[in-house]
Design a protein around this motif. Structure first.
Motif, PDB file in Angstrom:
ATOM      1  N   TYR A 187       0.834  -1.199   0.000  1.00  0.00           N
ATOM      2  CA  TYR A 187       0.000   0.000   0.000  1.00  0.00           C
ATOM      3  C   TYR A 187       0.870   1.251   0.000  1.00  0.00           C
ATOM      4  O   TYR A 187       2.073   1.204   0.290  1.00  0.00           O
ATOM      5  CB  TYR A 187      -0.972   0.007   1.174  1.00  0.00           C
ATOM      6  N   ALA A 214      -4.077   0.406  -2.032  1.00  0.00           N
ATOM      7  CA  ALA A 214      -3.336  -0.760  -2.525  1.00  0.00           C
ATOM      8  C   ALA A 214      -2.388  -0.350  -3.641  1.00  0.00           C
ATOM      9  O   ALA A 214      -2.781   0.312  -4.602  1.00  0.00           O
ATOM     10  CB  ALA A 214      -4.307  -1.820  -3.015  1.00  0.00           C
ATOM     11  N   SER A 215      -1.131  -0.742  -3.528  1.00  0.00           N
ATOM     12  CA  SER A 215      -0.123  -0.424  -4.550  1.00  0.00           C
ATOM     13  C   SER A 215      -0.113  -1.462  -5.671  1.00  0.00           C
ATOM     14  O   SER A 215       0.554  -1.282  -6.695  1.00  0.00           O
ATOM     15  CB  SER A 215       1.260  -0.334  -3.911  1.00  0.00           C
ATOM     16  N   ILE A 229      -7.494   0.798   1.477  1.00  0.00           N
ATOM     17  CA  ILE A 229      -7.446  -0.251   2.493  1.00  0.00           C
ATOM     18  C   ILE A 229      -8.242   0.240   3.697  1.00  0.00           C
ATOM     19  O   ILE A 229      -7.912   1.274   4.299  1.00  0.00           O
ATOM     20  CB  ILE A 229      -5.991  -0.547   2.925  1.00  0.00           C
TER      21      ILE A 229
END
Length: 343
Positions: A174, A188-189, A295
């Motif tokens: 994230y 979220a990455s 998140i």
């Protein structure tokens, strides 16, 4: 118990003198002036002039003291306290470095005292606050090293602006940015699969040894940063029947927001068997989470018990000592002794 005229007469006979303040009534504490008049005699006219003020004060204390000592409803308690604080305390002004000085009785402050006395409401409600930069986290680390643990360091590979070393691949999945309507948050990455570990607090959280250490830490921070730390602090036991601890974090992991609705929550702390657990600091994905999706957790996953963790207001001791100080400084020593506040 409501104190009546009959109680005052009985108290006067017991004490052998007047229960009235020996100097003229006023709304602020004035130690130097009142000390000159302790034990002075009053004329009949003086007694008659001052009786209404004394009755009003005693009536106020008869309602205030039981409410503060025995009351458990926080809004009423918080609403009543500033009236006493105004009598015996002065506004807190920041030091030259932006930190807040420790006032009288700071050791007995509770969580909500910091929010109120540091004037945090306006700042914390500002949804446009920027995501903390490296300078922010370094200032917080310096205070933590000074007041809590001089050996604590940031990860050598992953900076606090990215979180912490989650696994061999680096930071957790994230990143931090502003969330519409929520302020700072985590997103979220990459795509995250259901059941995947999204956040591991055992690698990120800082646990304070006691409530007093946490209070020292907050006072060592500039005001706005202290407000952030107060908002980010939570309480958690780490085992069944274990002590309630004061917990926070010194990296972006602490920016995780709460879902507005149950269906919005996509992570939760679970034990090793996949069951929800308020003893766990490891958060798992409850469903698939798409890249750039926020998140979100449920803050109720952890019980909030500031008193058990040592950062709740100790109302009984606090109010008795504060009322005693006010009465003595106003010259009402005999009233204080009659009410059982003397030492």
């Amino acid at each position: 118990m409501v104190i009546t005229h009959r109680h005052i007469i009985a108290a006067a006979k017991t004490s052998g003198g007047s229960l009235l303040p020996s100097s003229s009534s006023r709304g602020q504490c004035d130690d130097d002036t009142d000390k000159k008049h302790f034990g002075g005699k009053h004329s009949t006219k003086q007694l008659g002039d001052k009786s209404p003020a004394v009755f009003a004060a005693l009536l106020f204390l008869s309602f205030l003291i039981p409410m503060l000592i025995f009351g458990r409803h926080r809004p009423a308690y918080e609403a009543a306290r500033p009236r006493i604080r105004h009598c015996c305390r002065h506004p807190i002004n920041a030091n030259h470095d932006g930190t807040m000085p420790k006032p009288w009785g700071w050791q007995r402050w509770g969580y909500y005292d910091f929010e109120q006395n540091f004037n945090c409401a306006g700042y914390l409600n500002d949804g446009t606050k920027p995501v903390p930069n490296m300078e922010f986290w370094e200032t917080m680390l310096k205070a933590y090293n000074q007041e809590v643990d001089p050996t604590y360091k940031f990860d050598a590979v992953v900076p606090p602006t990215e979180g912490y070393r989650h696994d061999e691949n680096g930071p957790p999945p994230y990143y931090a940015k502003l969330s519409p309507g929520k302020g700072r948050g985590l997103f979220a990455s990459r795509d995250i699969q259901k059941g995947e570990i999204v956040h591991d607090g055992t690698k990120s959280d800082v646990v304070f040894p006691d409530g007093l250490t946490w209070k020292r830490f907050v006072f060592a921070l500039p005001r706005k940063m202290a407000c952030d730390q107060v908002a980010w602090t939570f309480t958690q036991p780490f085992e069944e029947d274990g002590p309630m601890r004061v917990v926070s974090s010194l990296n972006i992991a602490i920016l995780m927001n709460e879902g507005d609705k149950a269906k919005d929550v996509n992570v939760e702390p679970q034990d090793g068997n996949g069951a929800p657990s308020d003893y766990s600091s490891v958060f798992y994905a409850l469903r698939d989470i798409k890249k750039d999706e926020e998140i979100l957790m449920n803050y109720a996953a952890y019980d909030t018990d500031y008193n058990a963790a040592g950062i709740g207001a100790q109302s009984q001791t606090w109010v008795i000592e504060l009322v005693e100080t006010c009465l003595n400084s106003l010259g009402w020593r005999k009233i204080g002794a009659t009410l059982g506040l003397g030492r």
